[in-house]
Scaffold this motif. Structure first.
Motif, PDB file in Angstrom:
ATOM      1  N   GLN A   1     -17.324  -6.536   4.226  1.00 26.93           N
ATOM      2  CA  GLN A   1     -16.550  -7.086   4.681  1.00 26.93           C
ATOM      3  C   GLN A   1     -16.592  -7.798   6.354  1.00 26.93           C
ATOM      4  N   THR A   2     -15.676  -6.757   6.970  1.00 30.56           N
ATOM      5  CA  THR A   2     -15.907  -6.420   7.961  1.00 30.56           C
ATOM      6  C   THR A   2     -17.021  -6.941   9.099  1.00 30.56           C
TER       7      THR A   2
ATOM      8  N   ALA B   1     -10.605  -0.832  -2.682  1.00 27.09           N
ATOM      9  CA  ALA B   1     -10.239  -2.343  -1.747  1.00 27.09           C
ATOM     10  C   ALA B   1     -10.507  -1.612  -0.325  1.00 27.09           C
ATOM     11  N   TRP B   2     -10.726  -0.545  -0.137  1.00 20.62           N
ATOM     12  CA  TRP B   2     -11.023   0.109   1.640  1.00 20.62           C
ATOM     13  C   TRP B   2     -12.380  -0.474   1.697  1.00 20.62           C
TER      14      TRP B   2
ATOM     15  N   ALA C   1     -13.454  -4.227   2.377  1.00 26.02           N
ATOM     16  CA  ALA C   1     -12.700  -4.372   3.733  1.00 26.02           C
ATOM     17  C   ALA C   1     -13.917  -3.937   4.537  1.00 26.02           C
TER      18      ALA C   1
ATOM     19  N   TRP D   1       0.601  -1.589   0.139  1.00 28.18           N
ATOM     20  CA  TRP D   1      -0.040   0.082  -0.346  1.00 28.18           C
ATOM     21  C   TRP D   1       0.812   1.176  -0.239  1.00 28.18           C
TER      22      TRP D   1
END
Length: 129
Positions: A120-121, A113-114, A117, A77
Motif C-alpha cells: 500500500q505504501t 499485514a506487514w 502495508a 501488535w
C-alpha cells in the motif's frame, strides 16, 4: 561453492534492504524457523525443535524491542507478539505442536499485514509522484 554463493546473495539482500524489507525478511525467517521447529517436533527431534523455536523467540523479542510505543497501533501488535511468544514457550516446554501452530497462524497474519502495508505504501508513493 554453492553455499558461499547463497550466503553472498543473502548478505547482499540484507545489506541493500530497506527497514520495511528487513522486517519482512525477519517475519519470513521466523516462519521458516517455526516450520522447522514444528517438523522437528513431529519427527521426534527435540533438540532441533528447541533450537529452531529459540530462534523464533529471538526474532519475536526483537520485534517487541523495536516497537515504537508512541503509535497507537503498537499496543495491539505488542500484545500479539506477547501471545506468539507465550505459544512458542508453551509449545517448547510441553512439546505441543498445537501451540506452535497457533503461534504460526498469528505470525503469518502479522506478516501478511506487514506485507500488505508495504504494498500500500509503495502504491501511495507511486501515485504521489
Amino acid at each position: 561453492m554453492v553455499n558461499s554463493q547463497m550466503n553472498a546473495y543473502k548478505n547482499q539482500q540484507i545489506m541493500t534492504a530497506s527497514p520495511a524489507q528487513l522486517t519482512l525478511l525477519l517475519y519470513n525467517g521466523a516462519l521458516r524457523f517455526l516450520n522447522e521447529s514444528i517438523m522437528a517436533l513431529e519427527q521426534g527431534n527435540i533438540q532441533k525443535a528447541h533450537n529452531a523455536n529459540m530462534r523464533v523467540q529471538d526474532i519475536i523479542r526483537e520485534f517487541v524491542r523495536t516497537l515504537d510505543m508512541n503509535y497507537e497501533i503498537s499496543k495491539p501488535w505488542a500484545q500479539l507478539y506477547e501471545y506468539v511468544e507465550y505459544c512458542l514457550i508453551q509449545g517448547n516446554i510441553k512439546k505441543d505442536v498445537k501451540q506452535l501452530q497457533q503461534a504460526k497462524q498469528v505470525l503469518q497474519e502479522l506478516r501478511d499485514a506487514w506485507e500488505g502495508a508495504m504494498k500500500q505504501t509503495h502504491v501511495e508513493r507511486a501515485v504521489a509522484k
